[in-house]
Design a protein around this motif. Sequence first.
Motif, PDB file in Angstrom:
ATOM      1  N   ASN A 148      12.247  18.160 -11.307  1.00 21.71           N
ATOM      2  CA  ASN A 148      12.089  17.958 -12.509  1.00 21.71           C
ATOM      3  C   ASN A 148      13.001  17.613 -14.052  1.00 21.71           C
ATOM      4  O   ASN A 148      12.534  16.858 -14.582  1.00 21.71           O
ATOM      5  CB  ASN A 148      10.674  18.965 -13.040  1.00 21.71           C
ATOM      6  N   LYS A 149      13.916  18.633 -13.577  1.00 24.50           N
ATOM      7  CA  LYS A 149      15.051  18.417 -14.932  1.00 24.50           C
ATOM      8  C   LYS A 149      15.769  17.365 -14.334  1.00 24.50           C
ATOM      9  O   LYS A 149      16.124  16.661 -15.207  1.00 24.50           O
ATOM     10  CB  LYS A 149      16.086  19.566 -14.468  1.00 24.50           C
ATOM     11  N   TRP A 150      16.244  17.039 -12.817  1.00 28.15           N
ATOM     12  CA  TRP A 150      15.944  16.358 -12.632  1.00 28.15           C
ATOM     13  C   TRP A 150      15.677  14.267 -12.658  1.00 28.15           C
ATOM     14  O   TRP A 150      15.816  13.397 -13.951  1.00 28.15           O
ATOM     15  CB  TRP A 150      16.771  15.320 -11.293  1.00 28.15           C
ATOM     16  N   TYR A 151      14.521  14.456 -13.284  1.00 24.11           N
ATOM     17  CA  TYR A 151      12.765  13.896 -13.445  1.00 24.11           C
ATOM     18  C   TYR A 151      13.456  13.598 -14.722  1.00 24.11           C
ATOM     19  O   TYR A 151      13.267  12.267 -15.463  1.00 24.11           O
ATOM     20  CB  TYR A 151      11.713  13.858 -13.148  1.00 24.11           C
ATOM     21  N   GLU A 152      12.850  14.458 -16.141  1.00 17.88           N
ATOM     22  CA  GLU A 152      13.272  14.156 -17.161  1.00 17.88           C
ATOM     23  C   GLU A 152      14.483  13.423 -17.877  1.00 17.88           C
ATOM     24  O   GLU A 152      14.712  12.802 -18.507  1.00 17.88           O
ATOM     25  CB  GLU A 152      13.512  14.947 -17.651  1.00 17.88           C
ATOM     26  N   GLY A 153      15.568  13.972 -16.604  1.00 17.76           N
ATOM     27  CA  GLY A 153      16.914  12.727 -17.062  1.00 17.76           C
ATOM     28  C   GLY A 153      16.872  11.657 -16.721  1.00 17.76           C
ATOM     29  O   GLY A 153      17.308  10.804 -17.606  1.00 17.76           O
ATOM     30  N   ARG A 154      16.331  11.185 -16.009  1.00 14.08           N
ATOM     31  CA  ARG A 154      16.049   9.488 -15.754  1.00 14.08           C
ATOM     32  C   ARG A 154      15.156   9.010 -16.584  1.00 14.08           C
ATOM     33  O   ARG A 154      15.044   7.838 -16.913  1.00 14.08           O
ATOM     34  CB  ARG A 154      15.494   9.767 -14.302  1.00 14.08           C
ATOM     35  N   LEU A 155      13.737   9.930 -16.956  1.00 13.30           N
ATOM     36  CA  LEU A 155      13.355   9.439 -17.497  1.00 13.30           C
ATOM     37  C   LEU A 155      13.814   9.252 -19.640  1.00 13.30           C
ATOM     38  O   LEU A 155      13.736   8.081 -19.958  1.00 13.30           O
ATOM     39  CB  LEU A 155      11.940  10.706 -18.614  1.00 13.30           C
ATOM     40  N   GLN A 156      15.005   9.929 -19.228  1.00 12.97           N
ATOM     41  CA  GLN A 156      15.878   9.373 -20.436  1.00 12.97           C
ATOM     42  C   GLN A 156      16.769   9.021 -21.184  1.00 12.97           C
ATOM     43  O   GLN A 156      16.902   7.827 -21.461  1.00 12.97           O
ATOM     44  CB  GLN A 156      16.352  11.027 -21.296  1.00 12.97           C
ATOM     45  N   GLU A 157      17.192   8.497 -19.816  1.00 10.11           N
ATOM     46  CA  GLU A 157      17.731   7.042 -18.908  1.00 10.11           C
ATOM     47  C   GLU A 157      17.625   6.003 -18.880  1.00 10.11           C
ATOM     48  O   GLU A 157      17.966   4.878 -19.157  1.00 10.11           O
ATOM     49  CB  GLU A 157      19.012   8.044 -18.164  1.00 10.11           C
ATOM     50  N   ASN A 205       1.159  -1.545  -0.161  1.00 10.83           N
ATOM     51  CA  ASN A 205      -0.336  -0.090   0.079  1.00 10.83           C
ATOM     52  C   ASN A 205       0.697   1.093  -0.160  1.00 10.83           C
ATOM     53  O   ASN A 205      -0.133   2.351  -0.218  1.00 10.83           O
ATOM     54  CB  ASN A 205      -0.654   0.057   0.811  1.00 10.83           C
ATOM     55  N   VAL A 206       2.398   1.525  -0.610  1.00  6.53           N
ATOM     56  CA  VAL A 206       3.168   2.526  -0.500  1.00  6.53           C
ATOM     57  C   VAL A 206       2.024   3.331  -1.504  1.00  6.53           C
ATOM     58  O   VAL A 206       2.441   2.667  -2.905  1.00  6.53           O
ATOM     59  CB  VAL A 206       4.493   2.142  -0.042  1.00  6.53           C
ATOM     60  N   ILE A 207       2.328   4.252  -1.715  1.00  9.20           N
ATOM     61  CA  ILE A 207       2.658   5.921  -2.506  1.00  9.20           C
ATOM     62  C   ILE A 207       3.662   6.532  -2.568  1.00  9.20           C
ATOM     63  O   ILE A 207       4.781   6.893  -1.843  1.00  9.20           O
ATOM     64  CB  ILE A 207       2.029   6.830  -1.812  1.00  9.20           C
ATOM     65  N   ARG A 208       4.417   6.049  -3.722  1.00  8.30           N
ATOM     66  CA  ARG A 208       6.410   6.079  -4.090  1.00  8.30           C
ATOM     67  C   ARG A 208       6.622   7.281  -4.335  1.00  8.30           C
ATOM     68  O   ARG A 208       5.920   8.371  -4.450  1.00  8.30           O
ATOM     69  CB  ARG A 208       6.573   5.622  -5.028  1.00  8.30           C
ATOM     70  N   ASN A 209       7.374   7.599  -3.356  1.00  7.53           N
ATOM     71  CA  ASN A 209       7.925   9.670  -3.285  1.00  7.53           C
ATOM     72  C   ASN A 209       8.745   9.092  -4.877  1.00  7.53           C
ATOM     73  O   ASN A 209       9.945   7.941  -4.791  1.00  7.53           O
ATOM     74  CB  ASN A 209       9.363   8.979  -2.789  1.00  7.53           C
ATOM     75  N   GLN A 210       8.610   9.746  -5.687  1.00  5.59           N
ATOM     76  CA  GLN A 210       9.196   9.795  -7.490  1.00  5.59           C
ATOM     77  C   GLN A 210      10.645  10.450  -7.725  1.00  5.59           C
ATOM     78  O   GLN A 210      11.077  10.951  -8.075  1.00  5.59           O
ATOM     79  CB  GLN A 210       7.615  10.050  -8.256  1.00  5.59           C
ATOM     80  N   PHE A 211      11.155  10.948  -6.126  1.00  7.57           N
ATOM     81  CA  PHE A 211      12.260  11.969  -6.698  1.00  7.57           C
ATOM     82  C   PHE A 211      13.236  10.730  -5.426  1.00  7.57           C
ATOM     83  O   PHE A 211      13.016  11.211  -3.829  1.00  7.57           O
ATOM     84  CB  PHE A 211      12.017  13.339  -6.398  1.00  7.57           C
ATOM     85  N   TYR A 212      14.351  10.361  -5.780  1.00  3.11           N
ATOM     86  CA  TYR A 212      14.944   9.495  -5.127  1.00  3.11           C
ATOM     87  C   TYR A 212      16.348  10.340  -5.129  1.00  3.11           C
ATOM     88  O   TYR A 212      17.823   9.050  -5.012  1.00  3.11           O
ATOM     89  CB  TYR A 212      15.026   7.897  -4.999  1.00  3.11           C
ATOM     90  N   GLY A 213      16.900  11.273  -5.796  1.00  2.24           N
ATOM     91  CA  GLY A 213      18.269  11.901  -5.998  1.00  2.24           C
ATOM     92  C   GLY A 213      18.366  12.395  -5.277  1.00  2.24           C
ATOM     93  O   GLY A 213      17.351  12.973  -4.278  1.00  2.24           O
ATOM     94  N   THR A 214      19.778  12.942  -5.528  1.00  6.32           N
ATOM     95  CA  THR A 214      19.928  13.462  -3.814  1.00  6.32           C
ATOM     96  C   THR A 214      19.830  14.745  -3.537  1.00  6.32           C
ATOM     97  O   THR A 214      19.855  15.602  -4.716  1.00  6.32           O
ATOM     98  CB  THR A 214      22.354  14.441  -4.783  1.00  6.32           C
ATOM     99  N   PRO A 215      19.567  15.479  -2.913  1.00  8.43           N
ATOM    100  CA  PRO A 215      18.862  16.130  -2.358  1.00  8.43           C
ATOM    101  C   PRO A 215      19.887  17.819  -3.678  1.00  8.43           C
ATOM    102  O   PRO A 215      20.703  18.162  -2.968  1.00  8.43           O
ATOM    103  CB  PRO A 215      19.745  17.049  -0.914  1.00  8.43           C
ATOM    104  N   THR A 216      18.578  18.861  -4.045  1.00  8.56           N
ATOM    105  CA  THR A 216      19.233  19.717  -5.060  1.00  8.56           C
ATOM    106  C   THR A 216      19.237  20.863  -4.121  1.00  8.56           C
ATOM    107  O   THR A 216      19.185  21.090  -3.442  1.00  8.56           O
ATOM    108  CB  THR A 216      18.088  20.015  -5.989  1.00  8.56           C
ATOM    109  N   PRO A 217      20.658  22.128  -5.055  1.00  6.10           N
ATOM    110  CA  PRO A 217      20.963  22.984  -4.153  1.00  6.10           C
ATOM    111  C   PRO A 217      20.082  23.918  -3.477  1.00  6.10           C
ATOM    112  O   PRO A 217      19.928  24.535  -2.641  1.00  6.10           O
ATOM    113  CB  PRO A 217      21.948  23.409  -5.604  1.00  6.10           C
TER     114      PRO A 217
END
Length: 491
Positions: free
Chosen positions: A476-485, A415-427
Amino acid sequence: MTTSLVAAGCEPLEKEASAEQSRVSVSMVINDLGMIFPEGLDENDNPYIHYIEEETGLDLRVSIPPQEVYEEKLNVIMASRNLPDLIHSYNPVWYDEYVKKGAIVPLDDYIDQYGPDLKKYIPEEAWERMRYNGKIYAIPSLTEVPGIELMYVRKDWLDRLGLKPPTTLDDYYEVIKAFAKNDPDRNGLHDTMGLILTENMGRTAPFFGAFGVQLNSWLERDGKLVNGSTLEGTKEALGFLAKLYREGLVDPEFPLNRNSVFIEKIENGRVGMFSAAWYDTRGPIALNKKKDPNAEWIALEYPVGPEGHSGVYDSDLIRGFNVVPAGTSHPEEVIKLLNFIAGEGRKTLKLGFENEIWSMQDGKMVTNFAEHDKHLYRGIYQALVDVVDPEIAKARLDSLGDFHLYENLQMIEQNVIRNQFYGTPTPAMSKHAGHLEELQNVFTEIVMGIVPLDEFDAFVERWYREGGAEITEEVNKWYEGRLQEGGIAAP
């Protein structure tokens, strides 16, 4: 003859000394996780460190900085010339910083040669998060539990009031109301609460999940990531909780409920329902049952909201990073050590020594609780490379008693709702996160009726204006990069 006897008597000692001298010395800086060593033992002299040394043939030198200055100490070490062979950090920002400085060794070749169990038990999703410019710079330690919270209710109160276990949010409301108003403990006093929360909006996750959101999680909406604290579902959840508070159905003192107070109220039989940590069946629930043998608690399905949503926040897959500082001499031995902890040594380090901490009786694992608690310090070594092992996890949790610990974790996982951001904390996160967290204090004021529900809209506007927009752009910049990769499946 005397010389001959002396020589004969010393030969085994000489061989032992020779073996000791041939061991490669591996130094490490690790966290003690708040564990305490029994009297007479320490991080370099105890049965478990000796077990690891004997099995790996290494001479381990462990340093444990104080918890309160741990990260500061790591920075001092990295700036010195006296570098250890292994450093364990729990901070992704720290890891990211030193990778970008070129201060950490890439480990791909060593993993391929010396880490078969690391490759076997650590999933690609975790390895991907260790990569920088295509190279792996850390051995991850995984989070074993998928999440924390699930709903528990007093079944004996349900039965006494002729109620069924609730499923929908409307059902939950009716049960909470009955527990608060209908004297479920039959003592003639108005002293029960339908629901208890904790300070800072704690123990509320399932109610936000009923509206498809989780506070501070990044959720996908129309192909973009949005912070859950700013979504309309959060406003609706706050409105539901405010209704409970306004009608006197939730503990009116919840903003003051620190953990000790929270536990005490459950123990003393004042609470009919709460969002429990998966291990609370061994804590406040067990304490309440000890005080009132007639108390019966059961887990509930997560409340389902008006649009069919339900769920709870997840735990991050990664809990720690093992790195080898550049310029050290024994990266291959470090990988051998970590491979042993994740592989052959996993069972012993996780469970303790068989027939001392635990034993098999009639096909079931039985734990000696006194010895188990005394030797919890073994976890500081095991946690260096924690991996998910359902078989060991179930055996260990079941051995602790009939607390439904494994079943609780299974329910959470489904029943978890996934946190979709798991990158390094941004600046921008580093710059604005503290302030934005303070802004969110208005949620407690909304629930208590100090400010109206529409104050949420003003919060969202301020959140974006005062740093949230910048963070969202970076996420979202991180997210777009992950989608492309290909690191994330497209929604």
